[in-house]
Design a protein around this motif. Sequence first.
Motif, PDB file in Angstrom:
ATOM      1  N   VAL A  34      74.274  96.004 130.798  1.00 43.52           N
ATOM      2  CA  VAL A  34      74.323  95.149 129.730  1.00 43.52           C
ATOM      3  C   VAL A  34      73.324  95.656 128.770  1.00 43.52           C
ATOM      4  N   GLU A  35      71.924  95.583 129.243  1.00 41.24           N
ATOM      5  CA  GLU A  35      71.016  95.986 128.384  1.00 41.24           C
ATOM      6  C   GLU A  35      71.285  97.038 127.480  1.00 41.24           C
ATOM      7  N   ALA A  36      71.855  98.144 128.075  1.00 38.34           N
ATOM      8  CA  ALA A  36      72.328  99.592 127.298  1.00 38.34           C
ATOM      9  C   ALA A  36      73.417  98.904 126.082  1.00 38.34           C
ATOM     10  N   ALA A  37      74.051  98.248 126.510  1.00 36.71           N
ATOM     11  CA  ALA A  37      75.197  97.753 125.616  1.00 36.71           C
ATOM     12  C   ALA A  37      74.804  97.098 124.343  1.00 36.71           C
ATOM     13  N   VAL A  38      73.592  96.243 124.753  1.00 33.76           N
ATOM     14  CA  VAL A  38      73.300  95.278 123.899  1.00 33.76           C
ATOM     15  C   VAL A  38      72.443  96.355 122.807  1.00 33.76           C
ATOM     16  N   ALA A  39      71.636  97.273 123.365  1.00 26.81           N
ATOM     17  CA  ALA A  39      70.801  98.092 122.544  1.00 26.81           C
ATOM     18  C   ALA A  39      71.623  98.820 121.704  1.00 26.81           C
ATOM     19  N   ALA A  40      72.904  99.277 121.974  1.00 27.26           N
ATOM     20  CA  ALA A  40      73.757  99.915 121.131  1.00 27.26           C
ATOM     21  C   ALA A  40      74.577  98.958 120.289  1.00 27.26           C
ATOM     22  N   GLY A  41      74.270  97.722 120.382  1.00 22.21           N
ATOM     23  CA  GLY A  41      74.670  96.955 119.027  1.00 22.21           C
ATOM     24  C   GLY A  41      75.947  95.933 119.830  1.00 22.21           C
ATOM     25  N   TRP A  42      76.263  95.983 120.769  1.00 21.82           N
ATOM     26  CA  TRP A  42      77.483  95.202 121.557  1.00 21.82           C
ATOM     27  C   TRP A  42      76.910  94.023 121.633  1.00 21.82           C
ATOM     28  N   SER A  43      77.679  92.905 121.670  1.00 18.57           N
ATOM     29  CA  SER A  43      77.570  91.627 122.071  1.00 18.57           C
ATOM     30  C   SER A  43      77.308  91.265 123.493  1.00 18.57           C
ATOM     31  N   ARG A  44      76.083  90.776 123.821  1.00 12.05           N
ATOM     32  CA  ARG A  44      76.129  90.481 125.408  1.00 12.05           C
ATOM     33  C   ARG A  44      77.173  89.821 126.043  1.00 12.05           C
ATOM     34  N   GLU A  45      77.593  88.773 125.408  1.00 13.85           N
ATOM     35  CA  GLU A  45      78.896  88.024 125.943  1.00 13.85           C
ATOM     36  C   GLU A  45      80.008  88.806 126.036  1.00 13.85           C
ATOM     37  N   ASP A  46      80.432  89.598 125.087  1.00 11.53           N
ATOM     38  CA  ASP A  46      81.672  90.494 125.163  1.00 11.53           C
ATOM     39  C   ASP A  46      81.502  91.536 126.524  1.00 11.53           C
TER      40      ASP A  46
END
Length: 66
Positions: A34-46
């Motif tokens: 999740v942290e890697a995805a959020v850092a790449a601009g993804w929504s945490r919830e998604d």
Amino acid sequence: MVGFHFDSPPADSAELNLSAECERQLLPLVRGIVEAAVAAGWSREDVLLAMVELSWDLYEKRRGDL
């Protein structure tokens, strides 16, 4: 690809909730994803919702494929 190492399951499952132990071991991995995805601009919830849907799909529809 990251390697994974799980501790052995508890010998006496009556003393420990196996689901809670699995959660304890998976939580750091999920947080990292999740942290890697959020850092790449993804929504945490998604990302979390996608992980839930994927997990449910694997549980319900693809148990034999694993």
